[in-house]
Design a protein around this motif. Structure first.
Motif, PDB file in Angstrom:
ATOM      1  N   GLY A  68       0.832  -1.194   0.000  1.00  0.00           N
ATOM      2  CA  GLY A  68       0.000   0.000   0.000  1.00  0.00           C
ATOM      3  C   GLY A  68       0.866   1.244   0.000  1.00  0.00           C
ATOM      4  O   GLY A  68       2.086   1.167  -0.097  1.00  0.00           O
ATOM      5  N   ARG A  69       0.227   2.408   0.101  1.00  0.00           N
ATOM      6  CA  ARG A  69       0.975   3.663   0.148  1.00  0.00           C
ATOM      7  C   ARG A  69       0.164   4.746   0.838  1.00  0.00           C
ATOM      8  O   ARG A  69      -1.073   4.709   0.876  1.00  0.00           O
ATOM      9  CB  ARG A  69       1.389   4.121  -1.245  1.00  0.00           C
ATOM     10  N   ASP A  70       0.879   5.716   1.410  1.00  0.00           N
ATOM     11  CA  ASP A  70       0.326   6.957   1.940  1.00  0.00           C
ATOM     12  C   ASP A  70       1.088   8.078   1.255  1.00  0.00           C
ATOM     13  O   ASP A  70       2.191   8.421   1.660  1.00  0.00           O
ATOM     14  CB  ASP A  70       0.493   7.058   3.463  1.00  0.00           C
ATOM     15  N   ARG A  71       0.519   8.593   0.161  1.00  0.00           N
ATOM     16  CA  ARG A  71       1.169   9.620  -0.642  1.00  0.00           C
ATOM     17  C   ARG A  71       2.558   9.146  -1.085  1.00  0.00           C
ATOM     18  O   ARG A  71       2.659   8.198  -1.839  1.00  0.00           O
ATOM     19  CB  ARG A  71       1.235  10.936   0.129  1.00  0.00           C
ATOM     20  N   ALA A  72       3.644   9.783  -0.577  1.00  0.00           N
ATOM     21  CA  ALA A  72       4.991   9.412  -1.006  1.00  0.00           C
ATOM     22  C   ALA A  72       5.633   8.374  -0.101  1.00  0.00           C
ATOM     23  O   ALA A  72       6.815   8.065  -0.241  1.00  0.00           O
ATOM     24  CB  ALA A  72       5.881  10.653  -1.078  1.00  0.00           C
ATOM     25  N   THR A  73       4.845   7.836   0.821  1.00  0.00           N
ATOM     26  CA  THR A  73       5.358   6.801   1.719  1.00  0.00           C
ATOM     27  C   THR A  73       4.747   5.456   1.347  1.00  0.00           C
ATOM     28  O   THR A  73       3.521   5.313   1.325  1.00  0.00           O
ATOM     29  CB  THR A  73       5.026   7.114   3.191  1.00  0.00           C
ATOM     30  N   LEU A  74       5.601   4.493   1.043  1.00  0.00           N
ATOM     31  CA  LEU A  74       5.131   3.154   0.711  1.00  0.00           C
ATOM     32  C   LEU A  74       4.935   2.343   1.988  1.00  0.00           C
ATOM     33  O   LEU A  74       5.672   2.512   2.963  1.00  0.00           O
ATOM     34  CB  LEU A  74       6.144   2.449  -0.191  1.00  0.00           C
ATOM     35  N   LEU A  75       3.958   1.480   1.987  1.00  0.00           N
ATOM     36  CA  LEU A  75       3.764   0.544   3.088  1.00  0.00           C
ATOM     37  C   LEU A  75       4.318  -0.787   2.635  1.00  0.00           C
ATOM     38  O   LEU A  75       3.855  -1.364   1.639  1.00  0.00           O
ATOM     39  CB  LEU A  75       2.281   0.426   3.446  1.00  0.00           C
ATOM     40  N   GLY A  76       5.338  -1.272   3.332  1.00  0.00           N
ATOM     41  CA  GLY A  76       6.017  -2.483   2.883  1.00  0.00           C
ATOM     42  C   GLY A  76       6.176  -3.523   3.972  1.00  0.00           C
ATOM     43  O   GLY A  76       6.224  -3.203   5.158  1.00  0.00           O
ATOM     44  N   LEU A  77       6.256  -4.766   3.549  1.00  0.00           N
ATOM     45  CA  LEU A  77       6.509  -5.874   4.459  1.00  0.00           C
ATOM     46  C   LEU A  77       7.934  -6.366   4.232  1.00  0.00           C
ATOM     47  O   LEU A  77       8.334  -6.652   3.093  1.00  0.00           O
ATOM     48  CB  LEU A  77       5.514  -7.017   4.214  1.00  0.00           C
ATOM     49  N   MET A  78       8.678  -6.455   5.324  1.00  0.00           N
ATOM     50  CA  MET A  78      10.065  -6.887   5.246  1.00  0.00           C
ATOM     51  C   MET A  78      10.181  -8.315   4.724  1.00  0.00           C
ATOM     52  O   MET A  78       9.375  -9.180   5.068  1.00  0.00           O
ATOM     53  CB  MET A  78      10.716  -6.801   6.631  1.00  0.00           C
ATOM     54  N   MET A  79      11.189  -8.561   3.897  1.00  0.00           N
ATOM     55  CA  MET A  79      11.443  -9.901   3.362  1.00  0.00           C
ATOM     56  C   MET A  79      12.791 -10.411   3.858  1.00  0.00           C
ATOM     57  O   MET A  79      13.695  -9.637   4.165  1.00  0.00           O
ATOM     58  CB  MET A  79      11.413  -9.868   1.838  1.00  0.00           C
ATOM     59  N   SER A  80      12.923 -11.726   3.921  1.00  0.00           N
ATOM     60  CA  SER A  80      14.167 -12.345   4.373  1.00  0.00           C
ATOM     61  C   SER A  80      14.322 -13.713   3.734  1.00  0.00           C
ATOM     62  O   SER A  80      13.331 -14.382   3.429  1.00  0.00           O
ATOM     63  CB  SER A  80      14.177 -12.475   5.903  1.00  0.00           C
ATOM     64  N   SER A  81      15.576 -14.116   3.553  1.00  0.00           N
ATOM     65  CA  SER A  81      15.861 -15.447   3.023  1.00  0.00           C
ATOM     66  C   SER A  81      16.355 -16.390   4.119  1.00  0.00           C
ATOM     67  O   SER A  81      16.810 -17.500   3.823  1.00  0.00           O
ATOM     68  CB  SER A  81      16.918 -15.352   1.909  1.00  0.00           C
ATOM     69  N   GLN A  82      16.251 -15.954   5.391  1.00  0.00           N
ATOM     70  CA  GLN A  82      16.691 -16.783   6.514  1.00  0.00           C
ATOM     71  C   GLN A  82      15.689 -17.904   6.768  1.00  0.00           C
ATOM     72  O   GLN A  82      14.521 -17.648   7.065  1.00  0.00           O
ATOM     73  CB  GLN A  82      16.841 -15.925   7.774  1.00  0.00           C
ATOM     74  N   GLU A  83      16.127 -19.162   6.683  1.00  0.00           N
ATOM     75  CA  GLU A  83      15.221 -20.302   6.809  1.00  0.00           C
ATOM     76  C   GLU A  83      14.594 -20.434   8.192  1.00  0.00           C
ATOM     77  O   GLU A  83      13.569 -21.099   8.351  1.00  0.00           O
ATOM     78  CB  GLU A  83      15.969 -21.593   6.465  1.00  0.00           C
ATOM     79  N   ARG A  84      15.180 -19.792   9.191  1.00  0.00           N
ATOM     80  CA  ARG A  84      14.619 -19.868  10.548  1.00  0.00           C
ATOM     81  C   ARG A  84      13.216 -19.277  10.612  1.00  0.00           C
ATOM     82  O   ARG A  84      12.440 -19.594  11.520  1.00  0.00           O
ATOM     83  CB  ARG A  84      15.529 -19.146  11.545  1.00  0.00           C
ATOM     84  N   HIS A  85      12.858 -18.441   9.627  1.00  0.00           N
ATOM     85  CA  HIS A  85      11.524 -17.841   9.622  1.00  0.00           C
ATOM     86  C   HIS A  85      10.435 -18.830   9.206  1.00  0.00           C
ATOM     87  O   HIS A  85       9.248 -18.536   9.371  1.00  0.00           O
ATOM     88  CB  HIS A  85      11.493 -16.634   8.691  1.00  0.00           C
ATOM     89  N   ALA A  86      10.836 -19.966   8.689  1.00  0.00           N
ATOM     90  CA  ALA A  86       9.850 -20.950   8.229  1.00  0.00           C
ATOM     91  C   ALA A  86       8.953 -21.418   9.371  1.00  0.00           C
ATOM     92  O   ALA A  86       7.787 -21.758   9.158  1.00  0.00           O
ATOM     93  CB  ALA A  86      10.560 -22.129   7.586  1.00  0.00           C
TER      94      ALA A  86
END
Length: 212
Positions: free
Chosen positions: A133-151
């Motif tokens: 999503g976004r609020d004008r010039a600010t994007l709303l983002g979800l952090m991504m990771s390739s660390q398998e511990r997050h599984a």
């Protein structure tokens, strides 16, 4: 200085001079022993508990092992970094999958930005972020990771592999916090997340964090 005649006729220094020298030597020896065994340990303990010294030692060690994570100049020069995140429910809104690689980041796209560490805002990492999503010039983002511990972490959801990861391994998206990403801080557009995979993320946001 007093001199006395020796039996062989030669003059020698009075015994009091030798005694005086011995006394001075003992005094110096006691001072040295006091410094080594008493004052030096006190000074070391004081330095060990000094925040300034501890920070200096930490920075020095970081430099030695190459672990200081300052933003590369070519990434952050003149650009803001992503340093703010909030609980996902605080940014709840309607989700619309609308990627379009036209230079303007839209929900469903993966972009790159410098994200500071929560525990140490002076350090961070350049990482991919899923735009939701976004609020004008600010994007709303979800952090991504390739660390398998997050599984095995309930707050993360797997999205498989894609062109955003040069190693070609699987990635995970963090669900419980949303990053406020300054659009000027984006380094590049990384990829478009497949609609079916985006819908998996969207379903979790709707069911657990009041998004619609």
């Amino acid at each position: 200085m007093k001199w006395s005649a020796a039996p062989d006729g030669h003059n020698r220094r009075a015994p009091s001079y030798a005694a005086n020298m011995a006394s001075q030597w003992k005094t110096l020896q006691r001072l040295a022993e006091n410094l080594v065994f008493n004052e030096a340990p006190k000074l070391i303990r004081q330095l060990q508990h000094s925040p300034t010294v501890q920070r200096g030692i930490k920075i020095g060690l970081d430099v030695i092992v190459g672990s200081v994570s300052e933003p590369p100049a070519e990434i952050t020069a003149g650009r803001p970094v992503t340093s703010s995140s909030v609980p996902t429910g605080h940014r709840a809104r309607r989700l619309v999958y609308s990627p379009n690689l036209d230079g303007r980041a839209d929900p469903g796209e993966i972009v790159w930005t410098w994200v500071t560490y929560e525990e140490d805002p002076t350090r961070g990492k350049d990482r991919p972020v899923l735009v939701v999503g976004r609020d004008r010039a600010t994007l709303l983002g979800l952090m991504m990771s390739s660390q398998e511990r997050h599984a095995a972490d309930r707050d993360w959801v797997g999205i498989g592999s894609g062109s955003w990861d040069d190693a070609g391994g699987p990635s995970w998206v963090r669900l419980d916090r949303v990053l406020d990403v300054p659009e000027e801080g984006i380094r590049r557009e990384g990829a478009i997340l497949d609609r079916a995979v985006f819908d998996i993320v969207a379903a979790r946001l709707r069911s657990e964090y009041s998004w619609s």
